[in-house]
Scaffold this motif. Structure first.
Motif, PDB file in Angstrom:
ATOM      1  N   GLU A  49       0.827  -1.209   0.000  1.00 17.14           N
ATOM      2  CA  GLU A  49       0.000   0.000   0.000  1.00 17.14           C
ATOM      3  C   GLU A  49       0.865   1.264   0.000  1.00 17.14           C
ATOM      4  OE1 GLU A  49      -2.398  -0.384   3.442  1.00 17.14           O
ATOM      5  OE2 GLU A  49      -3.833  -1.768   2.545  1.00 17.14           O
ATOM      6  N   VAL A  50       1.930   1.225   0.779  1.00 13.67           N
ATOM      7  CA  VAL A  50       2.838   2.376   0.848  1.00 13.67           C
ATOM      8  C   VAL A  50       3.471   2.630  -0.516  1.00 13.67           C
ATOM      9  CG1 VAL A  50       5.065   3.122   1.785  1.00 13.67           C
ATOM     10  CG2 VAL A  50       3.306   2.222   3.316  1.00 13.67           C
ATOM     11  N   ASN A  51       3.912   1.561  -1.176  1.00 14.65           N
ATOM     12  CA  ASN A  51       4.517   1.705  -2.496  1.00 14.65           C
ATOM     13  C   ASN A  51       3.515   2.260  -3.511  1.00 14.65           C
ATOM     14  OD1 ASN A  51       7.213   0.823  -2.130  1.00 14.65           O
ATOM     15  ND2 ASN A  51       6.518  -1.285  -2.012  1.00 14.65           N
ATOM     16  N   GLU A  52       2.284   1.762  -3.433  1.00 19.08           N
ATOM     17  CA  GLU A  52       1.251   2.226  -4.362  1.00 19.08           C
ATOM     18  C   GLU A  52       0.953   3.709  -4.134  1.00 19.08           C
ATOM     19  OE1 GLU A  52      -3.503   1.507  -4.910  1.00 19.08           O
ATOM     20  OE2 GLU A  52      -2.239  -0.273  -4.624  1.00 19.08           O
ATOM     21  N   PHE A  78      -3.459   3.727 -11.011  1.00 23.41           N
ATOM     22  CA  PHE A  78      -3.628   4.093  -9.609  1.00 23.41           C
ATOM     23  C   PHE A  78      -3.677   2.868  -8.702  1.00 23.41           C
ATOM     24  CE2 PHE A  78      -4.945   8.695  -9.075  1.00 23.41           C
ATOM     25  CZ  PHE A  78      -4.217   9.095 -10.177  1.00 23.41           C
ATOM     26  N   GLY A  79      -3.029   1.826  -9.130  1.00 24.36           N
ATOM     27  CA  GLY A  79      -2.917   0.670  -8.250  1.00 24.36           C
ATOM     28  C   GLY A  79      -3.782  -0.490  -8.655  1.00 24.36           C
ATOM     29  N   THR A 177       7.684  -4.107  -5.809  1.00 23.06           N
ATOM     30  CA  THR A 177       7.928  -2.713  -5.438  1.00 23.06           C
ATOM     31  C   THR A 177       7.739  -1.846  -6.666  1.00 23.06           C
ATOM     32  OG1 THR A 177      10.272  -2.559  -6.007  1.00 23.06           O
ATOM     33  CG2 THR A 177       9.728  -3.592  -3.898  1.00 23.06           C
ATOM     34  N   PRO A 178       7.784  -0.508  -6.507  1.00 20.08           N
ATOM     35  CA  PRO A 178       7.690   0.375  -7.680  1.00 20.08           C
ATOM     36  C   PRO A 178       8.802   0.136  -8.689  1.00 20.08           C
ATOM     37  CG  PRO A 178       7.257   1.606  -5.699  1.00 20.08           C
ATOM     38  CD  PRO A 178       7.736   0.256  -5.260  1.00 20.08           C
ATOM     39  N   LEU A 179       9.876  -0.531  -8.275  1.00 27.33           N
ATOM     40  CA  LEU A 179      10.965  -0.821  -9.204  1.00 27.33           C
ATOM     41  C   LEU A 179      10.781  -2.166  -9.891  1.00 27.33           C
ATOM     42  CD1 LEU A 179      14.041   0.362  -7.101  1.00 27.33           C
ATOM     43  CD2 LEU A 179      13.011   1.501  -9.051  1.00 27.33           C
TER      44      LEU A 179
END
Length: 371
Positions: A49-52, A78-79, A177-179
């Motif tokens: 959730e934090v990454n999103e 948006f996730g 993760t976002p990466l």
């Protein structure tokens, strides 16, 4: 269930700047990262959730749409469909590099844990801080067990290779993760990073590999040491796991106060009482220093709170054999409380010679009024 607001997830106001977002994200990643919460499904979900949330709010265009339309604004971006399409790769790379993550893999601690550092205290006198001193200390510490030599295994047996990590001391898992997908390595909980598992525990230490022992050490306190300073003895701390180094021992020095001296840096301050006669007429006075008596000649007419500086009679500079601070002596004038009649007459004569009038204030005013 409605999705939680992205700003609430990161714990920032809607007016948060880019730096505030990045700071909040950095703290949240460290808190919920799988390495810090092995096996915790709730922490892993929160990590996603934090990454999103940061993926959206760190992108100016996505943030503007989110602020206007909420979660319904961006669809997959948006996730709804993962982390694709983000344009702030440099920000993510910077944050994950700070956390020790390179090329999609987090650096984990390898091998058994080293021993803990130990701190003990030693109180010395003020004079010991000036001249140095040696003291023998006895203390309790966790050291390698004599029965198993720190392995934790019963005598005649040996630890086996850990089946969970295959003897590597580390376990790995893949998280999104976002990466993209990232492989993380963490210390194996089954063997605590040693790569070995004890099947038959030592009967003395019950498999811990450690036992409490009393140790003695001779502490050499150097000249000039300050209150609260510590002396380090490398490798004299608690034993680590098998194959790991011992911790360090720190002896914290507490210097007792002195009834006559006050230390400020390497200078020592003291007071010396002198009489009215000494102040007025001058003469030689004796001053007690930590190194013995010093004699100083007062000039006639010495004023109260005058200062005498005795060079090199202060606190030695630590680890310097020939350099010391100064001793600063403040002269305090002592006014006698109980005078004899003869002393009073002599003082009246002294006052009269100087043109002073020593008489009752009311009587003096009445005489002046009559004149």
């Amino acid at each position: 269930m409605a999705k939680q607001d992205y700003y609430e997830i990161l714990g920032v106001p809607r007016s948060a700047s880019e730096d505030e977002l990045k700071k909040a994200y950095r703290a949240a990643v460290k808190k919920y990262h799988p390495d810090s919460n092995p096996g915790d499904a709730r922490a892993e979900a929160r990590f996603k959730e934090v990454n999103e949330a940061y993926t959206v709010l760190s992108d100016a265009d996505k943030r503007a749409k989110y602020d206007q339309f909420g979660h319904s604004a961006g669809g997959a971006d948006f996730g709804g469909g993962g982390f694709g399409g983000f344009g702030n790769f440099a920000d993510f790379a910077e944050i994950f590099n700070d956390m020790g993550i390179f090329g999609g893999r987090r650096r984990g601690r390898r091998g058994p844990a080293p021993g803990s550092d130990v701190e003990i205290t030693l109180q010395i006198d003020f004079a010991d801080a000036i001249f140095g001193v040696e003291r023998e200390l006895e203390f309790s510490i966790k050291d390698n067990c004599d029965g198993c030599r720190g392995t934790g295994a019963k005598q005649g047996t040996t630890p086996e290779s850990c089946k969970v990590c295959s003897g590597s001391g580390q376990t790995r898992q893949t998280v999104q993760t976002p990466l993209g997908y990232m492989e993380t390595a963490s210390t194996c909980r089954a063997c605590r990073g040693s790569g070995k598992v004890v099947k038959e525990p030592c009967t003395i230490c019950h498999g811990s590999g450690k036992e409490n022992k009393r140790k003695k050490i001779v502490v050499s306190v150097p000249k000039g040491i300050g209150n609260g300073q510590s002396i380090k003895y490398g490798g004299a701390g608690e034993a680590g796991e098998v194959g790991a180094p011992k911790g360090d021992l720190y002896v914290r020095i507490l210097v007792a106060s002195h009834p006559s001296y006050v230390r400020r840096g390497n200078d020592i301050y003291a007071e010396k009482q002198i009489s009215f006669s000494q102040a007025a007429l001058g003469g030689e006075i004796a001053i007690e220093t930590p190194y013995g008596e010093e004699y100083h000649k007062l000039s006639p007419g010495t004023q109260p709170d005058a200062i005498i500086t005795l060079r090199g009679k202060g606190m030695p500079y630590i680890n310097s054999s020939n350099k010391s601070g100064d001793m600063v002596v403040v002269l305090k004038l002592v006014v006698p409380k109980n005078l004899t009649d003869t002393q009073k007459d002599l003082l009246r004569q002294f006052a009269a010679e100087g043109g002073e009038q020593i008489e009752d204030a009311k009587k003096g005013f009445f005489n002046k009024f009559k004149k």
